[in-house]
Motif scaffolding. Structure first.
Motif, PDB file in Angstrom:
ATOM      1  N   ALA A  73      -8.594  -1.966   0.772  1.00  0.00           N
ATOM      2  CA  ALA A  73      -7.301  -1.317   0.510  1.00  0.00           C
ATOM      3  C   ALA A  73      -7.511   0.094  -0.037  1.00  0.00           C
ATOM      4  O   ALA A  73      -6.810   1.037   0.355  1.00  0.00           O
ATOM      5  CB  ALA A  73      -6.488  -2.156  -0.469  1.00  0.00           C
ATOM      6  N   PRO A 121      -6.495  10.097  -4.026  1.00  0.00           N
ATOM      7  CA  PRO A 121      -5.915   9.468  -5.217  1.00  0.00           C
ATOM      8  C   PRO A 121      -6.552  10.008  -6.497  1.00  0.00           C
ATOM      9  O   PRO A 121      -7.759  10.253  -6.542  1.00  0.00           O
ATOM     10  CB  PRO A 121      -6.213   7.980  -5.012  1.00  0.00           C
ATOM     11  CG  PRO A 121      -6.259   7.817  -3.521  1.00  0.00           C
ATOM     12  CD  PRO A 121      -6.899   9.085  -3.016  1.00  0.00           C
ATOM     13  N   LEU A 135       1.150   4.216   1.118  1.00  0.00           N
ATOM     14  CA  LEU A 135       0.481   5.098   2.080  1.00  0.00           C
ATOM     15  C   LEU A 135       1.092   6.490   2.160  1.00  0.00           C
ATOM     16  O   LEU A 135       0.434   7.434   2.604  1.00  0.00           O
ATOM     17  CB  LEU A 135       0.480   4.443   3.466  1.00  0.00           C
ATOM     18  CG  LEU A 135      -0.332   3.140   3.572  1.00  0.00           C
ATOM     19  CD1 LEU A 135      -0.195   2.532   4.961  1.00  0.00           C
ATOM     20  CD2 LEU A 135      -1.799   3.372   3.231  1.00  0.00           C
ATOM     21  N   ASP A 136       2.356   6.632   1.745  1.00  0.00           N
ATOM     22  CA  ASP A 136       2.993   7.957   1.856  1.00  0.00           C
ATOM     23  C   ASP A 136       3.315   8.573   0.492  1.00  0.00           C
ATOM     24  O   ASP A 136       4.085   9.530   0.404  1.00  0.00           O
ATOM     25  CB  ASP A 136       4.261   7.873   2.713  1.00  0.00           C
ATOM     26  CG  ASP A 136       5.352   7.012   2.077  1.00  0.00           C
ATOM     27  OD1 ASP A 136       5.049   6.300   1.082  1.00  0.00           O
ATOM     28  OD2 ASP A 136       6.503   7.041   2.565  1.00  0.00           O
ATOM     29  N   VAL A 152      -4.697  -1.589  -6.305  1.00  0.00           N
ATOM     30  CA  VAL A 152      -5.268  -2.317  -5.173  1.00  0.00           C
ATOM     31  C   VAL A 152      -5.979  -3.581  -5.650  1.00  0.00           C
ATOM     32  O   VAL A 152      -6.247  -3.745  -6.837  1.00  0.00           O
ATOM     33  CB  VAL A 152      -6.267  -1.434  -4.374  1.00  0.00           C
ATOM     34  CG1 VAL A 152      -5.561  -0.234  -3.772  1.00  0.00           C
ATOM     35  CG2 VAL A 152      -7.434  -0.993  -5.267  1.00  0.00           C
ATOM     36  N   PRO A 178      -2.798   4.503  -7.018  1.00  0.00           N
ATOM     37  CA  PRO A 178      -2.492   3.237  -6.345  1.00  0.00           C
ATOM     38  C   PRO A 178      -3.111   2.048  -7.086  1.00  0.00           C
ATOM     39  O   PRO A 178      -4.152   2.174  -7.734  1.00  0.00           O
ATOM     40  CB  PRO A 178      -3.142   3.401  -4.962  1.00  0.00           C
ATOM     41  CG  PRO A 178      -3.417   4.867  -4.820  1.00  0.00           C
ATOM     42  CD  PRO A 178      -3.662   5.364  -6.202  1.00  0.00           C
ATOM     43  N   ILE A 193      -6.208   3.632   1.868  1.00  0.00           N
ATOM     44  CA  ILE A 193      -5.359   4.621   1.197  1.00  0.00           C
ATOM     45  C   ILE A 193      -6.031   5.993   1.174  1.00  0.00           C
ATOM     46  O   ILE A 193      -5.402   7.010   1.502  1.00  0.00           O
ATOM     47  CB  ILE A 193      -5.014   4.148  -0.239  1.00  0.00           C
ATOM     48  CG1 ILE A 193      -4.090   2.924  -0.180  1.00  0.00           C
ATOM     49  CG2 ILE A 193      -4.359   5.279  -1.038  1.00  0.00           C
ATOM     50  CD1 ILE A 193      -3.922   2.203  -1.500  1.00  0.00           C
ATOM     51  N   CYS A 194      -7.315   6.037   0.823  1.00  0.00           N
ATOM     52  CA  CYS A 194      -8.030   7.325   0.789  1.00  0.00           C
ATOM     53  C   CYS A 194      -8.009   8.009   2.154  1.00  0.00           C
ATOM     54  O   CYS A 194      -7.703   9.209   2.260  1.00  0.00           O
ATOM     55  CB  CYS A 194      -9.476   7.120   0.327  1.00  0.00           C
ATOM     56  SG  CYS A 194      -9.652   6.791  -1.433  1.00  0.00           S
ATOM     57  N   LYS A 238      -5.972   7.573   4.695  1.00  0.00           N
ATOM     58  CA  LYS A 238      -4.610   7.966   5.082  1.00  0.00           C
ATOM     59  C   LYS A 238      -4.169   9.216   4.319  1.00  0.00           C
ATOM     60  O   LYS A 238      -3.630  10.158   4.905  1.00  0.00           O
ATOM     61  CB  LYS A 238      -3.657   6.803   4.784  1.00  0.00           C
ATOM     62  CG  LYS A 238      -2.255   7.014   5.279  1.00  0.00           C
ATOM     63  CD  LYS A 238      -2.160   6.724   6.758  1.00  0.00           C
ATOM     64  CE  LYS A 238      -0.709   6.662   7.206  1.00  0.00           C
ATOM     65  NZ  LYS A 238      -0.584   6.381   8.634  1.00  0.00           N
ATOM     66  N   TRP A 239      -4.391   9.241   3.014  1.00  0.00           N
ATOM     67  CA  TRP A 239      -3.955  10.374   2.203  1.00  0.00           C
ATOM     68  C   TRP A 239      -4.699  11.646   2.575  1.00  0.00           C
ATOM     69  O   TRP A 239      -4.116  12.723   2.626  1.00  0.00           O
ATOM     70  CB  TRP A 239      -4.156  10.067   0.719  1.00  0.00           C
ATOM     71  CG  TRP A 239      -3.171   9.103   0.136  1.00  0.00           C
ATOM     72  CD1 TRP A 239      -2.364   8.229   0.817  1.00  0.00           C
ATOM     73  CD2 TRP A 239      -2.870   8.921  -1.245  1.00  0.00           C
ATOM     74  NE1 TRP A 239      -1.598   7.505  -0.055  1.00  0.00           N
ATOM     75  CE2 TRP A 239      -1.888   7.899  -1.334  1.00  0.00           C
ATOM     76  CE3 TRP A 239      -3.353   9.486  -2.414  1.00  0.00           C
ATOM     77  CZ2 TRP A 239      -1.374   7.462  -2.553  1.00  0.00           C
ATOM     78  CZ3 TRP A 239      -2.842   9.052  -3.635  1.00  0.00           C
ATOM     79  CH2 TRP A 239      -1.866   8.056  -3.706  1.00  0.00           C
ATOM     80  N   LEU A 252       0.843  -1.195   0.000  1.00  0.00           N
ATOM     81  CA  LEU A 252       0.000   0.000   0.000  1.00  0.00           C
ATOM     82  C   LEU A 252       0.880   1.248   0.000  1.00  0.00           C
ATOM     83  O   LEU A 252       1.666   1.457   0.930  1.00  0.00           O
ATOM     84  CB  LEU A 252      -0.913   0.012   1.235  1.00  0.00           C
ATOM     85  CG  LEU A 252      -1.926  -1.127   1.362  1.00  0.00           C
ATOM     86  CD1 LEU A 252      -2.806  -0.916   2.597  1.00  0.00           C
ATOM     87  CD2 LEU A 252      -2.788  -1.258   0.123  1.00  0.00           C
TER      88      LEU A 252
END
Length: 359
Positions: free
Chosen positions: A140, A156, A117-118, A135, A133, A144-145, A147-148, A115
Motif C-alpha cells: 500500500a 508522502p 491516492l489523490d 497503511v 497516509p 501511494i508513493c 501514484k503521488w 488509499l
C-alpha cells in the motif's frame, strides 16, 4: 536514552507520539490541544464531526465542514504545538473535509480507511499542511508513493503503519487479525523497506510511525529500535481527563476485561475492534433491524442490510449513552486502570521508555 523528537518535514514534535484520531467525537480540540501542548501531535477526528455540533441539521455536509473548522480553530487557540486531523478516505465528504483542513492551516492530515491516492491535489499554493497516509502493508505504501510522484510530483511526508491490534476500523481481513504475518512487528519492517526505495529515489526522509496496540513506554522503545521514527497511540488517550468523550465512555475502558475485547463486522464492511456490551450483544442476536439512513456518511456502508447506523451508535457512545451504542477500543483497552491527565500519561510513557531503553 530519552525519547527522540519526531520530525515530519519542518515540523518537530518534542516527543515522538501521535495521538490517534478517534471518532465520532472522541478526539476533538480538547484532547488534541492537550497532546500538542505536551510536545506530541494531537489529532482531531473528522468523521461525522458535525454530530458533536450544537447547530441544527447536524448531518448536512456544510455542518460537518463548519464543525471541523471550529475544532481546528479551538485547538490552535489553545496550543502552539502540532495539531493534525484524521480524515477517512471512506467518508462521503472526504474532499470537503480535506479542503477545510488545508484552508484552516492544520499542520498534518492523516488519512486511512482506504488509499488516499489523490490527497495532494487538495493542497493550495502556500499550504504547509503535511500529508500522512495510514497503511497496513508495504504494498500500500508503494502504491501511494508511485501514484503521488507520477500524478502530483509529491512524496508522502510520513506514513503511519497500523497493525491489527488497533481500535476501531481495521485494514485487515478478520482471519488476518491473529496471524503473525500481519502483526505490527511483521509489517513495520515491510513498510520501512518499501519507503526506503522512495527515500533513495527522491533524497527525502519519509518517517514511518508505528501504530496499533502500542501501550507502554517499553512498546515505544521496541518499535523505535525496529526503525520507527515515532508511534501512534489512541486507546491510551481515551482514559484522560482531556479526552472529549463522556465520562461513561472513559469508564467503559476502566471497567473492561480482556474477555470484553471483541471484533465486530462493521456496517462499513470492515472488521472493527470494540468493547463488548449489551448493544453489540443485541446486534449479534439479530435484535436490530435495518434502518433508514439519514447521514450517508460512509461510501462503503451497506445501508440496505446493516442492522444499525454506526454514526448514531458511535455518537451515542461518545455522549455516554452506551445502551444505544458502543465504544471502539484497541486490543489493550482492558489494561486501563484509571483516568489520568495527558500530562501524567506522557510523563509515564517517557519514564517507561527511559527504563526500557537505557543509553
Amino acid at each position: 536514552m530519552k525519547l527522540p523528537q519526531l520530525k515530519i518535514g519542518d515540523l518537530v514534535a518534542r516527543v515522538p507520539i501521535v495521538q490517534g484520531g478517534m471518532g465520532v467525537g472522541i478526539s476533538l480540540s480538547g484532547l488534541a490541544s492537550a497532546v500538542a501542548e505536551e510536545g506530541g501531535i494531537g489529532v482531531i477526528a473528522a468523521a461525522m464531526i458535525g454530530l458533536t455540533s450544537s447547530k441544527p441539521n447536524k448531518s448536512a455536509p456544510e455542518t460537518q465542514s463548519e464543525a471541523l473548522a471550529d475544532e481546528i480553530r479551538k485547538a490552535k487557540a489553545k496550543t502552539s504545538g502540532i495539531v493534525g486531523v484524521n480524515i477517512m478516505v471512506a467518508l462521503t465528504d472526504f474532499a470537503a473535509q480535506v479542503s477545510t483542513s488545508v484552508k484552516e492551516g492544520v499542520d498534518v492530515i492523516f488519512s486511512g480507511a482506504g488509499l488516499p491516492l489523490d490527497l495532494p491535489k487538495y493542497l493550495v499554493d502556500g499550504a504547509k499542511t503535511k500529508l500522512v497516509p495510514i497503511v497496513s502493508s508495504g504494498r500500500a505504501a508503494s502504491i501511494i508513493c508511485k501514484k503521488w510522484i507520477s500524478k502530483f510530483d509529491y512524496i508522502p511526508d510520513a506514513f503511519v503503519v497500523e497493525g491489527p491490534k488497533a481500535g476501531g476500523h481495521l485494514g485487515f481481513q478478520r482471519e488476518q487479525l491473529d496471524d503473525p504475518k500481519f502483526s505490527l512487528e511483521s509489517i513495520l519492517p515491510e513498510v520501512l523497506g518499501a519507503v526506503k526505495v522512495f527515500e533513495e529515489k527522491t533524497g527525502k526522509t519519509i518517517p514511518v510511525i508505528a501504530a496499533g496496540g502500542i501501550y507502554t513506554g517499553a512498546d515505544i522503545c521496541k518499535f523505535i529500535k525496529m526503525g520507527a521514527a515515532g508511534v501512534q497511540l489512541g486507546t491510551r488517550f481515551v482514559a484522560t481527563h482531556e479526552c472529549d468523550a463522556n465520562e461513561k465512555f472513559k469508564q467503559a475502558y476502566v471497567d473492561s476485561t480482556k474477555e470484553d475485547m471483541t471484533v465486530i463486522q462493521s456496517p462499513v464492511g470492515l472488521p472493527g475492534r470494540a468493547i463488548k456490551n449489551d448493544f453489540l450483544n443485541a446486534v449479534s442476536a439479530g435484535k436490530k433491524a435495518p434502518f433508514k439512513c439519514s447521514f450517508k456518511c460512509l461510501k462503503t456502508c451497506q445501508v440496505e442490510t446493516t442492522p444499525y447506523c454506526i454514526a448514531s451508535a458511535l455518537i451515542n457512545a461518545q455522549r455516554g449513552k452506551l445502551k444505544y451504542g458502543f465504544a471502539f477500543a484497541g486490543a489493550n483497552a482492558y489494561r486501563t486502570q484509571k483516568i489520568v491527565s495527558v500530562k501524567e500519561l506522557i510523563a509515564e510513557l517517557k519514564s517507561e521508555f527511559e527504563a526500557a531503553c537505557p543509553a
